[in-house]
Scaffold this active site. Structure first.
Site, PDB file in Angstrom:
ATOM      1  N   ILE A 442       0.824  -1.213   0.000  1.00  0.00           N
ATOM      2  CA  ILE A 442       0.000   0.000   0.000  1.00  0.00           C
ATOM      3  C   ILE A 442       0.856   1.261   0.000  1.00  0.00           C
ATOM      4  O   ILE A 442       0.379   2.333  -0.350  1.00  0.00           O
ATOM      5  CB  ILE A 442      -0.974  -0.015   1.197  1.00  0.00           C
ATOM      6  CG1 ILE A 442      -1.833  -1.286   1.158  1.00  0.00           C
ATOM      7  CG2 ILE A 442      -1.869   1.206   1.198  1.00  0.00           C
ATOM      8  CD1 ILE A 442      -2.583  -1.503  -0.146  1.00  0.00           C
ATOM      9  N   GLY A 443       2.137   1.151   0.365  1.00  0.00           N
ATOM     10  CA  GLY A 443       3.003   2.324   0.236  1.00  0.00           C
ATOM     11  C   GLY A 443       4.078   2.459   1.278  1.00  0.00           C
ATOM     12  O   GLY A 443       5.258   2.503   0.961  1.00  0.00           O
ATOM     13  N   SER A 444       3.705   2.515   2.548  1.00  0.00           N
ATOM     14  CA  SER A 444       4.706   2.760   3.587  1.00  0.00           C
ATOM     15  C   SER A 444       5.307   1.453   4.080  1.00  0.00           C
ATOM     16  O   SER A 444       4.661   0.405   4.062  1.00  0.00           O
ATOM     17  CB  SER A 444       4.078   3.512   4.759  1.00  0.00           C
ATOM     18  OG  SER A 444       3.035   2.759   5.341  1.00  0.00           O
ATOM     19  N   CYS A 527      -1.891   7.018  17.665  1.00  0.00           N
ATOM     20  CA  CYS A 527      -2.312   8.413  17.754  1.00  0.00           C
ATOM     21  C   CYS A 527      -1.909   9.161  16.491  1.00  0.00           C
ATOM     22  O   CYS A 527      -0.934   8.800  15.828  1.00  0.00           O
ATOM     23  CB  CYS A 527      -1.670   9.088  18.966  1.00  0.00           C
ATOM     24  SG  CYS A 527      -2.085   8.313  20.538  1.00  0.00           S
ATOM     25  N   HIS A 706      -2.792  -4.486  11.051  1.00  0.00           N
ATOM     26  CA  HIS A 706      -2.944  -3.849  12.359  1.00  0.00           C
ATOM     27  C   HIS A 706      -2.701  -4.833  13.496  1.00  0.00           C
ATOM     28  O   HIS A 706      -2.737  -4.460  14.661  1.00  0.00           O
ATOM     29  CB  HIS A 706      -4.328  -3.220  12.484  1.00  0.00           C
ATOM     30  CG  HIS A 706      -4.550  -2.150  11.465  1.00  0.00           C
ATOM     31  ND1 HIS A 706      -5.044  -2.430  10.210  1.00  0.00           N
ATOM     32  CD2 HIS A 706      -4.289  -0.820  11.487  1.00  0.00           C
ATOM     33  CE1 HIS A 706      -5.097  -1.300   9.518  1.00  0.00           C
ATOM     34  NE2 HIS A 706      -4.652  -0.319  10.267  1.00  0.00           N
TER      35      HIS A 706
END
Length: 768
Positions: A442-444, A527, A706
């Site tokens: 997805i990218g990172s 956060c 996650h």
């Protein structure tokens, strides 16, 4: 004497993210559970005392959570799936963390509960699972313990509970398409809430706040009866000893206000920010029961701008025309705003004075309550009211005429990409020459301590820009090499230079402000620190082109450029309140459009424009979906990419969302490829894709990033076959369900190796 004041909820992470830090240290084995509990207790005490010092009458308790308030409610009701009970943890916190994060260790291997957006916020809740094995009963003393904890400090709090109606409407049965609200389930849940109310009465509680935000949504057949049947069993438990405040937020309850008003609640909390007009009209039409207090939610719990006292006082006065029993409240929990503007010395005083974070909102609430009961002469003499009004008189920031001119010159053609998608897909397949079931991320990629430290050194002036660039290029080189080694088809540069997918772009656009410590909770210990849209937005210089071009020069593979879309940038920022969201999004779209075209000129053939938060701000009532949101949000995305060549492949990505009901609108974004975050949703989005004849190529996430657990090759292979049952193989991409920034390398690379191996195994079987 002033009106009664009530805070719906307060941030729990701490002024300096103390809760996040101690819990993550515990997960890493660097501290004890006793230390976690001690830190949590200190934070609760500090937050209660802050509210007491601000003169708040009804201070919330049980709004604290180690992870999520819906998860706490599930545990309170013993809604704990068998897979977690079988882990047999000694401490309840361990069970809670396993439900929130998943668990992989000596006790077993379990996935986390599904996670979804909390209404239209950027907060995520864990979805409770109720099945035939669920034994509903009171299973926790947390609400009572925290009330007693505050009482020991000399503070009588107002315990807060997520209501039974909202809990049941957000829960699911993993064994069925829908949760059946049968009489046994409803009675069992109501019985626990009645038991809780009765226990609070015994403890000397004066007010209980029961949150029912699901009331602001459209009602399905049976919903009102479900709500009434629950409270018919709960409210008698008061026995005249305790008052119950039914609290609603994020919209209006005009369609059920008459019913709610007649049920005998001691207080009704109304959102007078997002549901202002409809809620006021309902109160004026149906009145207020004699013994009921209306809690006027006038202090915005969703944005960081100062409250306009004159507006709030007008709303309170309108209610007072109907009833004398009016309290003043936050419109929602302050969980969704940062802790305090204190310490934000990077913002000039004449800028900072326009902002109110949670602590400042306590003062606003108190001042509005005092003014609400003041005479006209006292209001005229009020220094607080005069100072507040001065913030709203005159122009806060000058408009940018160049931005206005550019928007005025847009035509219908600027929102349409040519040629049609089917023709583009043919040209792209030929130009990119990718295999069946192409793999990508997805990218990172994980941001290690070293990467974060290097950014901090640059920020502090401890290294030069050249030294920083060299470090980042080395990170990119290593990331590319590793992606090539495991066999990914479309590569990314890893986004090591980015602190946050929204803040990074905001820092490189005109019109944004930034804070040092304005963190808000997104999920668990995660956060975010949203930037502030202060003025008109434009792009001064290219933002990502240098990094993407460098990355492409280091590989023969296709390199994907990575951008954040205009709707997501706005939704994950603190938006202006002086112009519309539509106007702000168009400004952002033009800025990102410039970046897209520069990436294309630099030789980037695949460009991903993330709209992770597109679904997030969809109005809660369906009649508002298009006219208040989609009719401008979808065209804004098209404006970003409409001018690229047919051979340039445009990707987008969407996070924790439910897409089924807007699948045709997503197709209308006219992207070439979309990746969905779908692994925690049991791939239900596939049915919507199939039924809608979805034209966009798609990559439903094949594993959950996650959670720290590593999916096996077989697990991912099985997932791919599930996808292929509903989608044309030529339109399927294989990818994780979100970016990998917050994961560690130890789980990231083995997971991706299994992903690539699974894709290759499926390709091989399909080729036979």
């Amino acid at each position: 004497m002033s009106a009664l004041t009530s805070v719906s909820g307060f941030p729990r992470i701490g002024q300096n993210r103390e809760l996040k830090k101690i819990i993550e240290a515990y997960w890493k084995g660097n501290t004890t559970l006793d230390e976690v509990r001690a830190t949590a207790k200190e934070l609760r005490a500090k937050h209660w005392k802050l509210q007491q010092a601000a003169g708040i009458d009804l201070i919330p308790s049980n709004d604290f959570s180690y992870y999520d308030q819906m998860l706490d409610t599930a545990i309170l009701l013993n809604v704990i799936p068998q897979r977690y009970q079988r882990l047999a943890f000694e401490n309840p916190e361990e069970t809670l963390f396993a439900m929130g994060r998943g668990y992989q260790g000596e006790k077993g291997d379990v996935t986390a509960l599904p996670m979804k957006k909390w209404f239209t916020t950027n907060y995520h809740y864990l979805v409770p699972e109720i099945d035939s094995a669920t034994d509903i009963k009171l299973n926790s003393t947390k609400p009572f313990d925290e009330f007693n904890e505050a009482k020991a400090l000399g503070i009588t709090t107002k315990p807060v509970l997520i209501g039974p109606y909202t809990f049941l409407k957000l829960a699911r049965n993993p064994q069925a398409e829908e949760l059946d609200y049968d009489k046994g389930l409803v009675n069992a849940v109501a019985a626990v809430y009645a038991e809780v109310v009765a226990k609070f009465a015994e403890l000397g509680v004066q007010w209980i706040q029961i949150d029912e935000p699901y009331l602001v949504l459209d009602k399905e057949p049976g919903d009102v009866e479900l709500f009434k049947s629950l409270y018919a069993k709960i409210l008698p438990a008061r026995e005249g000893k305790v008052k119950v405040l039914l609290n609603t937020y994020f919209g209006h309850i005009a369609d059920v206000y008459e019913t709610v008003n007649l049920l005998g609640f001691d207080g009704i909390g109304l959102d007078l920010n997002e549901g202002k007009d409809e809620n006021l009209a309902a109160v004026e039409k149906y009145g207020v029961a004699e013994k009921t207090t209306i809690f006027a939610g006038v202090i915005n719990g969703r944005n960081i701008w100062r409250n306009n006292y004159a507006v709030s006082l007008g709303l309170v006065d309108a209610l007072k025309q109907v009833t004398a029993n009016v309290a003043v409240s936050t419109a929602s929990s302050l969980l969704h705003v940062p802790f305090s503007t204190e310490g934000e010395d990077g913002l000039a005083d004449d800028v900072r004075k326009h902002f109110a974070f949670a602590v400042q909102k306590l003062d606003e609430l108190h001042e509005v309550a005092v003014l609400a009961d003041a005479s006209d002469d006292e209001k005229k003499a009020s220094a607080e009211l005069a100072a507040n009004q001065a913030l709203f008189d005159g122009t806060r920031v000058a408009a940018d005429p160049a931005v206005a001119k550019r928007i005025a010159s847009l035509t219908d053609a600027d929102f349409v990409r040519q040629p049609a998608r089917a023709e583009r897909q043919k040209e792209q397949r030929e130009a990119l020459n990718l295999p069946l079931l192409p793999t990508t991320t997805i990218g990172s990629f994980p941001q290690t301590k070293e990467v974060r430290a290097e950014r901090a050194k640059l920020r502090k002036g401890e290294i030069t820009k050249a030294e920083y660039d060299e470090f980042m290029k080395n990170q990119i080189d290593a990331c590319i090499k590793h992606q090539e080694e495991i066999g990914l088809d479309v590569l990314v540069h890893g986004e090591f230079e980015r602190n946050d997918m929204v803040e990074y772009f905001g820092q490189n656009l005109n019109g944004f402000l930034f804070t040092k410590n304005a963190w808000v909770q997104s999920y668990g210990t995660r956060c975010v620190k949203p930037p502030i849209v202060w003025g008109d937005v434009s792009r001064a210089n290219p933002i990502t082109v240098e990094w993407s071009a460098y990355a492409q020069s280091r590989t023969d593979h296709v390199m994907k450029g990575m951008l954040t879309g205009p709707v997501t940038i706005l939704n994950w920022s603190w938006p202006r309140e002086d112009i519309t969201h539509e106007q702000q999004t168009q400004q952002l779209a033009l800025a990102i459009r410039d970046e897209v075209l520069d990436l294309e000129k630099a030789g980037i053939k695949v460009i991903q424009i993330d709209e992770a938060a597109l679904r997030e701000k969809l109005p809660l009532r369906k009649t508002d979906w298009h006219k208040k949101y989609l009719d401008w949000a979808i065209p804004a995305f098209r404006l970003v990419h409409s001018a690229v060549k047919p051979t340039t492949q445009i990707h987008t990505h969407m996070c924790y969302s439910e897409f089924n009901d807007i699948i045709k609108d997503i197709d209308a974004m006219d992207a070439d490829v979309i990746s969905f975050e779908a692994s925690r949703g049991d791939l239900v989005v596939l049915d919507a894709i199939h039924d809608a004849n979805f034209e966009t190529e798609a990559g439903p996430g094949v594993y959950d990033i996650h959670s720290p657990r590593i999916p096996s090759e077989q697990e991912i292979e099985d997932r791919i076959y599930e996808i292929l049952k509903k989608m044309d193989v030529e339109k399927v991409w294989i990818n994780p369900d979100c970016g990998l920034k917050t994961r560690g390398n130890a789980e990231t690379w083995p997971s991706l190796e299994n992903l690539v191996a699974a894709a290759k195994a499926v390709r091989a079987k399909l080729a036979k």
